[in-house]
Design a protein around this motif. Structure first.
Motif, PDB file in Angstrom:
ATOM      1  N   PHE A 131       0.849  -1.239  -0.022  1.00 46.16           N
ATOM      2  CA  PHE A 131      -0.061   0.101   0.128  1.00 46.16           C
ATOM      3  C   PHE A 131       0.845   1.333  -0.034  1.00 46.16           C
ATOM      4  CE2 PHE A 131      -3.636  -2.849   1.221  1.00 46.16           C
ATOM      5  CZ  PHE A 131      -4.903  -1.833   0.710  1.00 46.16           C
ATOM      6  N   HIS A 132       1.986   1.329   1.000  1.00 48.05           N
ATOM      7  CA  HIS A 132       2.680   2.359   1.076  1.00 48.05           C
ATOM      8  C   HIS A 132       3.596   2.751  -0.351  1.00 48.05           C
ATOM      9  CE1 HIS A 132       1.324   1.683   5.082  1.00 48.05           C
ATOM     10  NE2 HIS A 132       1.554   2.916   5.342  1.00 48.05           N
ATOM     11  N   SER A 133       4.055   1.680  -0.910  1.00 50.66           N
ATOM     12  CA  SER A 133       4.909   2.035  -2.075  1.00 50.66           C
ATOM     13  C   SER A 133       3.951   2.545  -3.103  1.00 50.66           C
ATOM     14  CB  SER A 133       5.729   0.635  -2.260  1.00 50.66           C
ATOM     15  OG  SER A 133       4.949  -0.365  -2.777  1.00 50.66           O
ATOM     16  N   ILE A 134       2.906   1.756  -3.456  1.00 53.08           N
ATOM     17  CA  ILE A 134       2.070   2.074  -4.539  1.00 53.08           C
ATOM     18  C   ILE A 134       1.535   3.547  -4.224  1.00 53.08           C
ATOM     19  CG2 ILE A 134      -0.272   1.945  -5.472  1.00 53.08           C
ATOM     20  CD1 ILE A 134       1.867  -0.221  -6.300  1.00 53.08           C
ATOM     21  N   ALA A 135       1.342   4.074  -2.962  1.00 55.61           N
ATOM     22  CA  ALA A 135       1.050   5.407  -2.574  1.00 55.61           C
ATOM     23  C   ALA A 135       2.375   6.509  -3.002  1.00 55.61           C
ATOM     24  CB  ALA A 135       0.546   5.415  -0.916  1.00 55.61           C
ATOM     25  N   ASN A 136       3.402   5.887  -2.758  1.00 57.27           N
ATOM     26  CA  ASN A 136       4.628   6.725  -2.828  1.00 57.27           C
ATOM     27  C   ASN A 136       4.748   7.118  -4.633  1.00 57.27           C
ATOM     28  OD1 ASN A 136       7.333   8.024  -2.500  1.00 57.27           O
ATOM     29  ND2 ASN A 136       7.874   6.100  -3.748  1.00 57.27           N
ATOM     30  N   ARG A 137       4.332   6.084  -5.197  1.00 56.07           N
ATOM     31  CA  ARG A 137       4.570   6.207  -6.627  1.00 56.07           C
ATOM     32  C   ARG A 137       3.419   7.194  -7.246  1.00 56.07           C
ATOM     33  NH1 ARG A 137       4.694   0.625  -9.661  1.00 56.07           N
ATOM     34  NH2 ARG A 137       4.437   1.966 -11.422  1.00 56.07           N
ATOM     35  N   LEU A 138       2.134   6.787  -6.654  1.00 57.37           N
ATOM     36  CA  LEU A 138       1.110   8.033  -7.181  1.00 57.37           C
ATOM     37  C   LEU A 138       1.387   9.376  -6.748  1.00 57.37           C
ATOM     38  CD1 LEU A 138      -1.870   5.575  -6.337  1.00 57.37           C
ATOM     39  CD2 LEU A 138      -0.975   6.258  -8.797  1.00 57.37           C
ATOM     40  N   ILE A 139       1.848   9.454  -5.441  1.00 57.66           N
ATOM     41  CA  ILE A 139       1.991  10.870  -4.817  1.00 57.66           C
ATOM     42  C   ILE A 139       3.120  11.721  -5.783  1.00 57.66           C
ATOM     43  CG2 ILE A 139       2.922  11.975  -3.042  1.00 57.66           C
ATOM     44  CD1 ILE A 139       1.849   9.856  -1.278  1.00 57.66           C
ATOM     45  N   ARG A 140       4.176  10.947  -6.188  1.00 62.37           N
ATOM     46  CA  ARG A 140       5.423  11.283  -6.867  1.00 62.37           C
ATOM     47  C   ARG A 140       4.838  11.856  -8.401  1.00 62.37           C
ATOM     48  NH1 ARG A 140      10.031  11.685  -4.231  1.00 62.37           N
ATOM     49  NH2 ARG A 140      10.243   9.984  -2.394  1.00 62.37           N
ATOM     50  N   ARG A 141       3.745  10.898  -8.907  1.00 64.25           N
ATOM     51  CA  ARG A 141       3.192  11.137 -10.233  1.00 64.25           C
ATOM     52  C   ARG A 141       2.229  12.465 -10.035  1.00 64.25           C
ATOM     53  NH1 ARG A 141       0.385   6.555 -13.629  1.00 64.25           N
ATOM     54  NH2 ARG A 141       2.442   5.901 -13.741  1.00 64.25           N
ATOM     55  N   TYR A 142       1.617  12.856  -9.066  1.00 65.76           N
ATOM     56  CA  TYR A 142       0.829  13.644  -9.081  1.00 65.76           C
ATOM     57  C   TYR A 142       1.522  14.832  -7.836  1.00 65.76           C
ATOM     58  CZ  TYR A 142      -2.577  10.940 -11.409  1.00 65.76           C
ATOM     59  OH  TYR A 142      -3.045  10.210 -12.364  1.00 65.76           O
ATOM     60  N   ALA A 143       2.519  15.062  -7.736  1.00 70.60           N
ATOM     61  CA  ALA A 143       3.198  15.916  -6.623  1.00 70.60           C
ATOM     62  C   ALA A 143       3.002  17.365  -6.864  1.00 70.60           C
ATOM     63  CB  ALA A 143       4.992  15.794  -6.793  1.00 70.60           C
ATOM     64  N   GLN A 144       3.040  17.904  -8.012  1.00 77.69           N
ATOM     65  CA  GLN A 144       2.853  19.233  -8.194  1.00 77.69           C
ATOM     66  C   GLN A 144       1.471  19.661  -7.912  1.00 77.69           C
ATOM     67  OE1 GLN A 144       3.977  20.325 -12.231  1.00 77.69           O
ATOM     68  NE2 GLN A 144       6.137  20.602 -11.866  1.00 77.69           N
ATOM     69  N   SER A 151      11.225  14.028   0.471  1.00 78.05           N
ATOM     70  CA  SER A 151      11.688  12.895   1.083  1.00 78.05           C
ATOM     71  C   SER A 151      10.734  12.090   1.872  1.00 78.05           C
ATOM     72  CB  SER A 151      12.706  13.295   2.376  1.00 78.05           C
ATOM     73  OG  SER A 151      13.671  14.067   1.713  1.00 78.05           O
ATOM     74  N   VAL A 152      11.058  10.586   2.207  1.00 76.91           N
ATOM     75  CA  VAL A 152       9.959   9.804   3.006  1.00 76.91           C
ATOM     76  C   VAL A 152      10.968   9.248   4.259  1.00 76.91           C
ATOM     77  CG1 VAL A 152       8.941   7.568   3.097  1.00 76.91           C
ATOM     78  CG2 VAL A 152       8.959   8.765   1.014  1.00 76.91           C
ATOM     79  N   LEU A 153      10.408   9.989   5.377  1.00 74.45           N
ATOM     80  CA  LEU A 153      11.165   9.775   6.527  1.00 74.45           C
ATOM     81  C   LEU A 153      10.925   8.291   7.152  1.00 74.45           C
ATOM     82  CD1 LEU A 153      10.121  12.981   8.311  1.00 74.45           C
ATOM     83  CD2 LEU A 153      11.930  12.659   7.247  1.00 74.45           C
ATOM     84  N   ASP A 154      11.578   7.838   7.801  1.00 80.00           N
ATOM     85  CA  ASP A 154      11.671   6.353   8.254  1.00 80.00           C
ATOM     86  C   ASP A 154      11.104   6.811   9.651  1.00 80.00           C
ATOM     87  OD1 ASP A 154      13.860   6.844   9.886  1.00 80.00           O
ATOM     88  OD2 ASP A 154      15.159   5.695   8.726  1.00 80.00           O
ATOM     89  N   ARG A 155      10.699   5.556  10.414  1.00 83.95           N
ATOM     90  CA  ARG A 155      10.207   5.976  11.783  1.00 83.95           C
ATOM     91  C   ARG A 155      11.029   6.499  12.724  1.00 83.95           C
ATOM     92  NH1 ARG A 155       4.539   5.351  11.982  1.00 83.95           N
ATOM     93  NH2 ARG A 155       4.001   3.165  11.117  1.00 83.95           N
ATOM     94  N   ARG A 208      14.644   5.868  -5.437  1.00 81.79           N
ATOM     95  CA  ARG A 208      13.746   4.602  -5.311  1.00 81.79           C
ATOM     96  C   ARG A 208      14.567   4.017  -4.211  1.00 81.79           C
ATOM     97  NH1 ARG A 208      10.777   1.592  -8.770  1.00 81.79           N
ATOM     98  NH2 ARG A 208       9.446  -0.014  -7.538  1.00 81.79           N
ATOM     99  N   PHE A 209      15.772   3.812  -4.000  1.00 78.41           N
ATOM    100  CA  PHE A 209      16.694   3.078  -3.170  1.00 78.41           C
ATOM    101  C   PHE A 209      16.255   3.639  -1.648  1.00 78.41           C
ATOM    102  CE2 PHE A 209      20.628   3.536  -0.612  1.00 78.41           C
ATOM    103  CZ  PHE A 209      20.557   2.035   0.023  1.00 78.41           C
ATOM    104  N   LEU A 210      16.300   4.897  -1.336  1.00 81.83           N
ATOM    105  CA  LEU A 210      16.056   5.560   0.137  1.00 81.83           C
ATOM    106  C   LEU A 210      14.424   5.262   0.417  1.00 81.83           C
ATOM    107  CD1 LEU A 210      17.972   8.826  -0.538  1.00 81.83           C
ATOM    108  CD2 LEU A 210      18.442   7.141   0.861  1.00 81.83           C
ATOM    109  N   THR A 211      13.406   5.553  -0.694  1.00 81.94           N
ATOM    110  CA  THR A 211      12.180   5.190  -0.340  1.00 81.94           C
ATOM    111  C   THR A 211      11.948   3.867  -0.084  1.00 81.94           C
ATOM    112  OG1 THR A 211      11.704   7.077  -1.806  1.00 81.94           O
ATOM    113  CG2 THR A 211      10.043   5.577  -1.192  1.00 81.94           C
ATOM    114  N   GLU A 212      12.309   2.898  -0.875  1.00 82.51           N
ATOM    115  CA  GLU A 212      12.167   1.562  -0.449  1.00 82.51           C
ATOM    116  C   GLU A 212      12.563   1.186   0.692  1.00 82.51           C
ATOM    117  OE1 GLU A 212      10.041  -0.681  -2.039  1.00 82.51           O
ATOM    118  OE2 GLU A 212       9.398   0.774  -3.547  1.00 82.51           O
TER     119      GLU A 212
END
Length: 667
Positions: A93-106, A115-119, A514-518
């Motif tokens: 769910f979270h990785s697909i969300a990340n892709r969609l958010i980046r696609r519609y970021a503007q 950035s995606v912050l880890d815990r 992609r590396f940092l987000t995954e």
């Protein structure tokens, strides 16, 4: 003909689920060990073979590993007829969300390189605001950063008011509602300023996107089929996202088992799967899988009896493909020392019968329940692996290296900047703040970064340049950082090996983002999860919390502390719904066993906070889940043999007249 062979390998219920042909929504209730993954993979393959475009199939899972495994199996099935297919929209769910958010970021007011912050980073950022608002100096104890983040996460994922989260889950923090509200408002502002999203924000942003009618229509139109694995583990936010993606339910398949819903502490709710059919008109079709390929029937009889006494549920009766077996044992021991000795004795006996240690597991309700057992394992020279420990990305030296890459990827990420700057001698919080302020004043231009450390400035300028290729960046940072390891930490050589491993992991990714987000979304486990050096041995025993064991299976399972207070937990007895989840937790533990199941129940539990040799204790009560019906499926034993009973003397032994002595005391 090949496809017929592939689908003929399924049993009738699996085949009905996989080849379901109606347009409406489908719910597959997959009991424990009934081949859920295989069925869902065949469902995906069936859709592709029926003409669905793989690029328009959305497959949502809860781990990256599950997504990869599902895709691999579907490809193998389809490959018997067609050439290899790709499922580009398969992920968590979270990785697909990340892709969609980046696609519609503007359109969302975000930079594409957010950035995606880890815990850990999210908690640190929360702590910055906590200190800034003076909450760390409050007269009364204010929640620590990790608790503050947990409260925030629960409130976001349940979509419940903060007051409800505090009342139901964090009652000891309820008096701080106003202060927490202000803290979270400031935390959100700080994330927006840093162009950073935390783990929970990914779902929250996706949910907000779906609430916009135009954007929801645009995103939903990208997919013809939507499949969700482990639906019983979804939270309110995830269920609402799915409903907004496809309000009619057309083309939607969800798979799960309400009897294995055990993650309410993560804001998951069993109501999502229980209420799934009724949210559509007409109701979703339900197919139930009951043929179990894992356990013997005797184990399943006990599990069926246990879960059958629960309340609202999808009724199912698991049937063993493997046939009968030995009855599960309910073993009464004196105390935790006796429990440890019993488990070790049985584990070694099974090993001598040819059952490898790694095919045996010891499960427990809470991590500390295995403390005494671990000491006994060390004493007996039995290597073991304990799951539920430190994550790879929580190791300080790994976070150090990643902070440099995260700052290069998002110049506005002040959390990463602070950590990266303070790695160097002579730079503390005050100097780091001034450097960041100057950097921000110069529009985040890497050429303007002045730390008076030429090597570091050159490193950041190189990493920050769009012309610098991604391959080799981790190696460059590692070579710069490694000389600092001996100054910063003990065990520099071991830590250096972790960094080399991180470099190898990075080579699997096409871009730095992609590396940092995954890594933030699905971090690998650490060698820190392992006690001693089990991997140097030929074999090792598995120790795990029940929550970490879900989805796993072993030939023999030992379950510790099966008594009221643990099953159900004393913290869960205040609400009927929590007691039902505790029943499901015990069910999950029992259904991990393939051939042998031992439920161990100590008589005495020693009171904590007493001297090492103190004997203050309480007696454990039998678990309320072990009703007469459940007990009929178990073999009751006491260990050691004869414990708690009296051995009859030989018939010719002289008698002692105790009655006469007692009467004589009173004239």
């Amino acid at each position: 003909m090949a496809t017929i062979t592939a689908f003929d390998r399924l049993n009738p219920a699996q085949r009905a689920a996989a080849r379901f042909g109606e347009a409406g929504p489908l719910l597959i209730i997959a009991g424990a060990g009934t081949g859920k993954t295989n069925t869902l993979a065949h469902r995906v393959a069936h859709l592709v073979l029926e003409g669905a475009s793989p690029e328009r199939i959305l497959l949502l899972t809860f781990t990256r590993r599950a997504a990869v495994e599902m895709t691999r199996r579907a490809q193998r099935i389809v490959g018997e007829v067609l050439k290899e297919v790709r499922l580009p929209w398969s992920g968590t769910f979270h990785s697909i969300a990340n892709r969609l958010i980046r696609r519609y970021a503007q359109r969302l007011g975000l930079d594409e390189n957010f950035s995606v912050l880890d815990r850990g980073d999210a908690a640190d950022l929360m702590d910055v605001e906590r200190h800034a608002r003076g909450l760390s100096k409050a007269e009364k104890r204010f929640p620590r950063k990790d608790t503050c983040l947990a409260i925030y996460s629960h409130r976001v994922n349940t979509q419940a008011p903060l007051a409800a989260t505090l009342r139901d889950v964090f009652p000891w923090c309820a008096e701080w509602e106003d202060e927490l509200t202000g803290l979270y408002r400031a935390y959100v502002e700080r994330k927006l300023a840093n162009q950073a999203l935390d783990y929970d924000d990914l779902l929250l942003y996706w949910h907000v996107m779906m609430a916009d009618e135009g954007l929801a229509r645009e995103i939903g139109a990208q997919f013809d089929r939507i499949l969700v694995d482990e639906y019983q583990d979804t939270n309110v936010l995830q269920a609402q996202i799915l409903k907004l993606l496809r309000p009619s339910g057309e083309g939607v398949t969800v798979v799960g088992d309400d009897a294995q819903s055990i993650y309410s502490f993560r804001a998951a709710t069993v109501e999502n799967i229980l209420g799934f059919p009724a949210q559509y008109a007409p109701s979703a079709q339900v197919v139930t899988l009951e043929e179990n390929f894992r356990s013997t029937q005797e184990i399943l009889d006990a599990a069926n009896a246990l879960i059958g006494e629960g309340h609202r549920q999808y009724r199912k009766d698991l049937r063993a493909k493997r046939g009968a077996g030995e009855k599960p044992r309910l073993v009464t021991v004196l105390d935790d020392r006796g429990q440890a000795e019993y488990v070790v004795t049985r584990v070694l006996e099974a090993r001598e019968r040819g059952v490898l240690l790694k095919k045996q597991a010891v499960l427990f309700r809470s991590s500390h329940h295995s403390d005494v057992l671990e000491l006994e394992l060390v004493r007996r020279n039995i290597p073991y692996v304990k799951y539920g420990g430190l994550k790879f990305l929580e190791a300080a030296h790994v976070k150090d290296l990643l902070s440099v890459l995260r700052w290069a990827d998002n110049p506005k990420n002040r959390v990463a900047a602070f950590r990266a700057l303070q790695l160097q001698q002579g730079i503390g919080p005050g100097i780091a703040t001034r450097i960041c302020e100057q950097f921000e004043a110069n529009a985040y231009s890497w050429m303007s970064l002045k730390t008076h450390l030429p090597e570091f400035d050159a490193l950041m300028a190189g990493l920050g340049s769009p012309q610098t290729p991604w391959p080799g960046q981790v190696a460059r940072v590692r070579e710069w950082y490694e000389p600092m390891l001996e100054r910063l930490y003990e065990g520099a050589q071991v830590r250096s090996g972790d960094l080399v491993q991180l470099e190898r992991i990075s080579q699997q990714y096409s871009t730095r983002e992609r590396f940092l987000t995954e890594l933030a979304l699905d971090p690998p486990q650490a060698t820190g999860d392992r006690a001693g050096d089990p991997l140097l041995d030929e074999d090792y025993l598995v120790l795990s919390t029940i929550h970490s064991a879900k989805g796993q299976e072993w030939d023999a399972v030992h379950l510790l502390n099966v008594a009221d207070g643990n099953f159900p937990s004393e913290y869960s007895t205040g609400k009927p719904e929590l007691i039902e989840e505790e029943r499901r937790l015990l069910y999950v533990a029992m259904t991990r066993a393939k051939s042998e199941l031992h439920l161990v129940a100590p008589l005495k539990y020693y009171v904590t906070q007493q001297s090492k040799r103190g004997d203050a204790h309480v007696y454990g009560a039998r678990s309320r889940f072990l009703t007469r019906k459940v007990m009929a499926t178990l073999e009751e034993t006491v260990w050691p043999a004869g414990e708690g009973g009296v051995t009859e003397p030989a018939g010719d032994a002289p008698r002692v007249n105790v009655a006469e002595k007692l009467r004589g005391m009173w004239g």
